[in-house]
Design a protein around this motif. Structure first.
Motif, PDB file in Angstrom:
ATOM      1  N   PRO A  15      11.808  68.360  40.624  1.00  0.00           N
ATOM      2  CA  PRO A  15      11.713  66.899  40.680  1.00  0.00           C
ATOM      3  C   PRO A  15      11.884  66.348  42.088  1.00  0.00           C
ATOM      4  N   PRO A  16      10.923  65.565  42.574  1.00  0.00           N
ATOM      5  CA  PRO A  16      11.056  64.960  43.905  1.00  0.00           C
ATOM      6  C   PRO A  16      12.180  63.924  43.929  1.00  0.00           C
ATOM      7  N   ASN A  17      12.874  63.857  45.043  1.00  0.00           N
ATOM      8  CA  ASN A  17      13.988  62.916  45.243  1.00  0.00           C
ATOM      9  C   ASN A  17      15.140  63.145  44.264  1.00  0.00           C
ATOM     10  N   GLY A  18      15.251  64.360  43.745  1.00  0.00           N
ATOM     11  CA  GLY A  18      16.348  64.662  42.828  1.00  0.00           C
ATOM     12  C   GLY A  18      17.710  64.503  43.479  1.00  0.00           C
ATOM     13  N   GLU A  19      17.792  64.809  44.784  1.00  0.00           N
ATOM     14  CA  GLU A  19      19.072  64.670  45.487  1.00  0.00           C
ATOM     15  C   GLU A  19      19.501  63.213  45.566  1.00  0.00           C
ATOM     16  N   LYS A  20      18.518  62.307  45.793  1.00  0.00           N
ATOM     17  CA  LYS A  20      18.842  60.881  45.835  1.00  0.00           C
ATOM     18  C   LYS A  20      19.342  60.397  44.477  1.00  0.00           C
ATOM     19  N   VAL A  21      18.746  60.919  43.423  1.00  0.00           N
ATOM     20  CA  VAL A  21      19.169  60.541  42.076  1.00  0.00           C
ATOM     21  C   VAL A  21      20.619  60.964  41.841  1.00  0.00           C
ATOM     22  N   GLN A  22      20.977  62.169  42.275  1.00  0.00           N
ATOM     23  CA  GLN A  22      22.346  62.655  42.103  1.00  0.00           C
ATOM     24  C   GLN A  22      23.330  61.847  42.942  1.00  0.00           C
ATOM     25  N   ASN A  23      22.930  61.470  44.159  1.00  0.00           N
ATOM     26  CA  ASN A  23      23.795  60.634  44.992  1.00  0.00           C
ATOM     27  C   ASN A  23      23.981  59.258  44.356  1.00  0.00           C
ATOM     28  N   GLY A  24      22.953  58.820  43.656  1.00  0.00           N
ATOM     29  CA  GLY A  24      23.054  57.544  42.944  1.00  0.00           C
ATOM     30  C   GLY A  24      24.139  57.562  41.889  1.00  0.00           C
ATOM     31  N   LEU A  25      24.318  58.708  41.238  1.00  0.00           N
ATOM     32  CA  LEU A  25      25.377  58.836  40.238  1.00  0.00           C
ATOM     33  C   LEU A  25      26.757  58.670  40.871  1.00  0.00           C
ATOM     34  N   LYS A  26      26.937  59.209  42.073  1.00  0.00           N
ATOM     35  CA  LYS A  26      28.214  59.061  42.771  1.00  0.00           C
ATOM     36  C   LYS A  26      28.462  57.607  43.152  1.00  0.00           C
ATOM     37  N   TYR A  27      27.402  56.925  43.577  1.00  0.00           N
ATOM     38  CA  TYR A  27      27.509  55.509  43.944  1.00  0.00           C
ATOM     39  C   TYR A  27      27.893  54.671  42.726  1.00  0.00           C
ATOM     40  N   GLU A  28      27.211  54.905  41.610  1.00  0.00           N
ATOM     41  CA  GLU A  28      27.542  54.149  40.401  1.00  0.00           C
ATOM     42  C   GLU A  28      28.933  54.497  39.885  1.00  0.00           C
ATOM     43  N   SER A  29      29.379  55.714  40.144  1.00  0.00           N
ATOM     44  CA  SER A  29      30.716  56.115  39.723  1.00  0.00           C
ATOM     45  C   SER A  29      31.782  55.247  40.375  1.00  0.00           C
ATOM     46  N   ARG A  30      31.563  54.875  41.643  1.00  0.00           N
ATOM     47  CA  ARG A  30      32.527  54.013  42.342  1.00  0.00           C
ATOM     48  C   ARG A  30      32.587  52.637  41.689  1.00  0.00           C
ATOM     49  N   LEU A  31      31.431  52.120  41.304  1.00  0.00           N
ATOM     50  CA  LEU A  31      31.419  50.830  40.614  1.00  0.00           C
ATOM     51  C   LEU A  31      32.124  50.920  39.259  1.00  0.00           C
ATOM     52  N   LYS A  32      31.864  52.004  38.538  1.00  0.00           N
ATOM     53  CA  LYS A  32      32.491  52.176  37.227  1.00  0.00           C
ATOM     54  C   LYS A  32      34.013  52.298  37.350  1.00  0.00           C
ATOM     55  N   LEU A  33      34.471  52.960  38.409  1.00  0.00           N
ATOM     56  CA  LEU A  33      35.909  53.147  38.608  1.00  0.00           C
ATOM     57  C   LEU A  33      36.633  51.809  38.684  1.00  0.00           C
ATOM     58  N   PHE A  34      35.984  50.818  39.324  1.00  0.00           N
ATOM     59  CA  PHE A  34      36.638  49.538  39.555  1.00  0.00           C
ATOM     60  C   PHE A  34      36.230  48.448  38.569  1.00  0.00           C
ATOM     61  N   THR A  35      35.376  48.757  37.610  1.00  0.00           N
ATOM     62  CA  THR A  35      34.929  47.726  36.669  1.00  0.00           C
ATOM     63  C   THR A  35      35.104  48.113  35.204  1.00  0.00           C
ATOM     64  N   GLU A  36      35.142  49.408  34.904  1.00  0.00           N
ATOM     65  CA  GLU A  36      35.222  49.850  33.507  1.00  0.00           C
ATOM     66  C   GLU A  36      36.674  50.154  33.125  1.00  0.00           C
ATOM     67  N   PRO A  37      37.112  49.751  31.921  1.00  0.00           N
ATOM     68  CA  PRO A  37      38.505  49.967  31.508  1.00  0.00           C
ATOM     69  C   PRO A  37      38.748  51.368  30.967  1.00  0.00           C
ATOM     70  N   TYR A  38      38.711  52.366  31.836  1.00  0.00           N
ATOM     71  CA  TYR A  38      38.923  53.752  31.414  1.00  0.00           C
ATOM     72  C   TYR A  38      40.393  54.022  31.131  1.00  0.00           C
ATOM     73  N   ASP A  39      40.635  54.886  30.132  1.00  0.00           N
ATOM     74  CA  ASP A  39      41.984  55.397  29.949  1.00  0.00           C
ATOM     75  C   ASP A  39      42.149  56.631  30.841  1.00  0.00           C
ATOM     76  N   GLU A  40      43.321  57.266  30.771  1.00  0.00           N
ATOM     77  CA  GLU A  40      43.604  58.382  31.685  1.00  0.00           C
ATOM     78  C   GLU A  40      42.682  59.566  31.447  1.00  0.00           C
ATOM     79  N   ASP A  41      42.291  59.801  30.210  1.00  0.00           N
ATOM     80  CA  ASP A  41      41.383  60.919  29.925  1.00  0.00           C
ATOM     81  C   ASP A  41      39.970  60.616  30.381  1.00  0.00           C
TER      82      ASP A  41
END
Length: 588
Positions: A15-41
Motif C-alpha cells: 500500500p502506498p503511503n502506508g507509513e503516513k497512515v500509521q503515523n496518523g494513528l499516533k497523531y489521533e492517539s494524542r487527541l484521544k488521550l486528551f478527549t476520550e474518557p478512558y479508564d486505566e485499562d
C-alpha cells in the motif's frame, strides 16, 4: 488515474503511503488521550499514553517517576476541559440561519433526487461524523459508495481502516484503499479491501495470504469517490496526511496542563499537612544501607558461593517516605552525650504553600491559553463584557472558530450532494450549502450574567434590549412560536429588563407611572386576559405595522387596568401584583 486490473492486487499488497497512515494513528492517539474518557485499562492501549509516561520518565528520577505515575486518575482530568471546548465547537451544527438548496435540470429529477437525498440525510450524517472528527478522528475519509442493490451509500472511514492512498497534484485522492470488511468463510478469516479510483469500484479479498480480485464495477463520477471529511492539512503541505482540527494546535499545552495537574495532585498529599519530626536511632535492620537490604551470598557445604540474592527495598525505611498525610520524619540524635540536645527535635513542621499557589495560578493560565486558542474565549470573558461593543467583540471572537469549521462543512456538503446525485442519476447539479453564520454561542446563564454587569455599568436600555433579545432566542431555541411571542411581549411590557423590586424602586422615585407599574407587576395576568379575548399576540393586528400593533396591545391592557386603578384610588405603590409575573416578559 485509473489502476489497471493487474495493478490492483500488487497495490493492495504494498500500500502506498502506508507509513503516513500509521503515523496518523499516533497523531489521533494524542487527541484521544486528551478527549476520550478512558479508564486505566483502556488507556494502556494508546501509544500517546506510553509517550506521556516516557516523557515523565526522562524528566524525573526513577524513584520520583514511580511515585508520580501512581497518582494519575482516570479518566484524565484534561478531558473535562476538552469536553467544555467541544461543546462550544459543536454549536456549529446548530446555525440559526443555515440553509441548503439544489438547482436541478428538471422537475422529474428533483422529485426523485429529493426522496433519495432525504433518506440519506446528509446533514445528519455530517453532524454525527463531524463530532467524532472534531474530537479525536480528524483523518476520517468520506466515501461515496453503493450497496448491493446499487443504491447510494455514505461511508465514514476512520484512520484505522485506511489501508493506503495516492494523491493528485491538487492533493485530492487519486486512489483510495480501505478495509472494506472482515469476516469468516469456512472457518477461515478473510479481509476485503476497497480499492476506489476515478473509474472503478474494486474489492480485493485476502484469505490466508492469498489475494483475489472479487468485484470490479465502473462509476461515472470522473474522480475518486473519496475525500477527507475535514480537508485541512495539519501543515502547509497539501500532501500532508494528518488533518488539523481546532484542538490540534494546543496538544502541547494540554500535555503540559495534564502533567502539572498530576504534580499538583501529588503535592496536595504533602504540603497541606504538618510533618512530625522526632528522634530516630536509624534503621533496626543491620543489613539496611540507605533504605536497601543487601543479603549475604548463598554458600554450599564447601563454603563456596553458589548464588547471589538481589538487594531489596527496606520495608521499615520505605514507610518513612513523605507521600501522605501524617508523615513522621526521624532525626538521628548524636551519640555523644555532650552534643545531645533534643530541643526542637520533636516538633511539627508546616510545609510552605507558596509553591502550591503559584502552581494553581499557572494551571489557570494554561487553561486560559488553551481555551482562547480553541474557542476564542476563557472563563473571564463573559464577566468582562459590560457594554454592547465588548459583548459583540466577545461574540465575534467565539464565532471565528465556528466560521472556520463551517467553511469546511459547506464544501463537504456540496461535494457529497453533487457526487451522490451524479453517481445515482448521471447528472450534474448546482448545490448551495450554508451551515449558518449565527449560533447560540452564549448560554442562558452567560447572557444573564452579562445583563447584570451591563445594568451595573449603566449601559443604555437599547443595548440591554439587544441582550434580552439574545436571551429569549437562546432560552427558547427550537420553539420559534414562543420566541416570537416573547419578543412581542417584551416590547409591550414596561421596563421588561427590570425585576419587580427594581420597578418598585423606579415607581417610588417617580421614574415610572402608576399605570406602567401596575401593568408591570400584573403583566402575566393581563396578557392572559388579552389573549382570551383577542387570540394570540402573534396573530393579533396582522394588518398593522409592528409599531402600531405594539401600541394597540398596550392600549388594550390599559383598558383592563383602568377600572382597578380608579377603584384603588391610590398614587403609591400599594397596587400589588395579582399574578406571578415577578420577572417580566424577558424572564430576567
Amino acid at each position: 488515474m485509473s489502476l489497471l486490473s493487474n495493478q490492483v492486487i500488487p497495490t493492495v499488497q504494498r500500500p502506498p503511503n502506508g507509513e503516513k497512515v500509521q503515523n496518523g494513528l499516533k497523531y489521533e492517539s494524542r487527541l484521544k488521550l486528551f478527549t476520550e474518557p478512558y479508564d486505566e485499562d483502556g488507556i494502556s492501549d494508546l501509544s500517546a499514553w506510553r509517550e506521556l509516561k516516557n516523557c515523565l520518565k526522562q524528566r524525573l528520577t526513577p524513584d520520583k517517576y514511580n511515585v508520580i505515575v501512581n497518582f494519575f486518575s482516570f479518566p484524565l482530568s484534561i478531558v473535562n476541559i476538552s469536553n467544555d471546548m467541544l461543546t462550544d465547537l459543536y454549536k456549529v451544527f446548530d446555525g440559526r440561519n443555515a440553509n441548503f438548496d439544489i438547482e436541478y435540470t428538471n422537475s422529474r429529477l428533483e422529485e426523485a433526487a429529493e426522496d433519495m437525498l432525504s433518506s440519506l440525510n446528509i446533514r445528519q450524517f455530517i453532524e454525527n461524523t463531524g463530532k467524532k472528527v472534531l474530537k479525536s478522528q480528524p483523518n476520517t475519509v468520506v466515501v461515496l459508495d453503493k450497496d448491493i442493490n446499487g443504491d447510494p451509500l455514505l461511508l465514514a472511514i476512520p484512520n484505522e481502516r485506511i489501508h493506503g492512498y495516492t494523491q493528485n497534484k491538487d492533493g485530492s485522492f487519486d486512489v483510495f484503499m480501505f478495509i472494506h470488511s472482515i469476516g469468516l468463510e469456512n472457518g477461515r478469516k478473510y479481509t476485503k479491501y476497497g480499492v476506489y479510483d476515478d473509474e472503478y469500484y474494486r474489492v480485493v479479498k485476502q484469505i490466508e495470504g492469498i489475494y483475489t480480485l472479487e468485484t470490479e464495477e465502473t462509476h461515472d463520477l470522473g474522480y475518486c469517490p473519496a475525500r477527507f471529511f475535514y480537508d485541512n492539512p495539519l501543515t502547509s503541505d497539501k500532501f500532508q496526511f494528518n488533518r488539523g482540527v481546532p484542538l490540534s494546535n494546543v496538544l502541547g499545552a494540554m500535555s503540559q496542563w495534564q502533567q502539572f495537574d498530576v504534580f499538583k495532585y501529588y503535592a496536595d498529599h504533602i504540603y497541606p499537612f504538618p510533618v512530625t519530626e522526632y528522634p530516630d536511632g536509624g534503621c533496626d535492620d543491620e543489613r539496611c544501607v540507605n533504605g536497601t537490604i543487601y543479603y549475604d551470598p548463598i554458600l554450599n557445604d564447601d563454603n563456596q558461593e553458589v548464588s547471589q540474592r538481589q538487594p531489596s527495598e527496606c520495608s521499615h525505611c520505605a514507610n518513612k517516605q513523605i507521600i501522605a498525610p501524617g508523615t513522621s520524619l526521624g532525626i538521628t540524635v548524636s551519640q555523644d552525650k555532650e552534643d545531645q540536645d533534643t530541643r526542637g527535635v520533636f516538633r511539627f513542621i508546616s510545609p510552605p504553600i507558596d509553591g502550591m499557589k503559584y502552581t494553581g495560578e499557572t494551571q489557570k493560565q494554561r487553561e486560559s491559553f488553551i481555551k482562547l486558542n480553541v474557542v476564542g474565549y476563557n472563563n473571564e470573558s463573559n464577566s468582562a463584557a459590560v457594554n454592547e461593543l465588548q459583548v459583540m467583540s466577545s461574540l465575534e471572537s467565539r464565532k471565528k472558530p465556528l466560521l472556520d469549521i463551517k467553511a469546511h462543512l459547506d464544501e463537504l456538503y456540496k461535494w457529497i450532494t453533487k457526487g451522490i446525485v451524479k453517481l445515482t442519476y448521471g447528472v450534474d447539479v448546482r448545490v448551495h450549502a450554508n451551515f449558518g453564520t449565527e449560533y447560540f454561542i452564549l448560554g442562558e446563564k452567560d447572557i444573564l450574567n452579562i445583563i447584570q454587569q451591563a445594568k451595573i455599568a449603566g449601559v443604555q436600555d437599547s443595548e440591554i434590549k439587544q441582550l434580552n433579545r439574545l436571551l429569549i432566542e437562546t432560552k427558547y431555541k427550537g420553539n420559534p412560536y414562543t420566541v416570537q411571542k416573547m419578543l412581542i411581549t417584551s416590547d409591550v411590557e414596561p421596563s421588561p429588563f427590570d425585576t419587580r423590586l427594581e420597578a418598585r424602586a423606579k415607581f417610588a422615585e417617580g421614574m415610572m407611572t402608576r399605570e406602567d407599574y401596575y401593568m408591570k407587576v400584573n403583566f402575566t395576568d393581563l396578557i392572559g386576559m388579552f389573549e382570551r379575548e383577542n387570540g394570540s399576540v402573534i396573530d393579533f393586528g396582522e394588518a398593522l405595522s409592528y409599531d402600531k400593533k405594539i401600541k394597540k396591545i398596550k392600549e388594550e391592557l390599559l383598558i383592563y387596568i383602568k377600572p382597578k386603578l380608579e377603584s384603588n384610588g391610590a398614587t403609591n405603590d400599594s397596587t400589588e401584583p395579582t399574578g406571578n409575573s415577578d420577572q417580566g416578559a424577558s424572564q430576567y
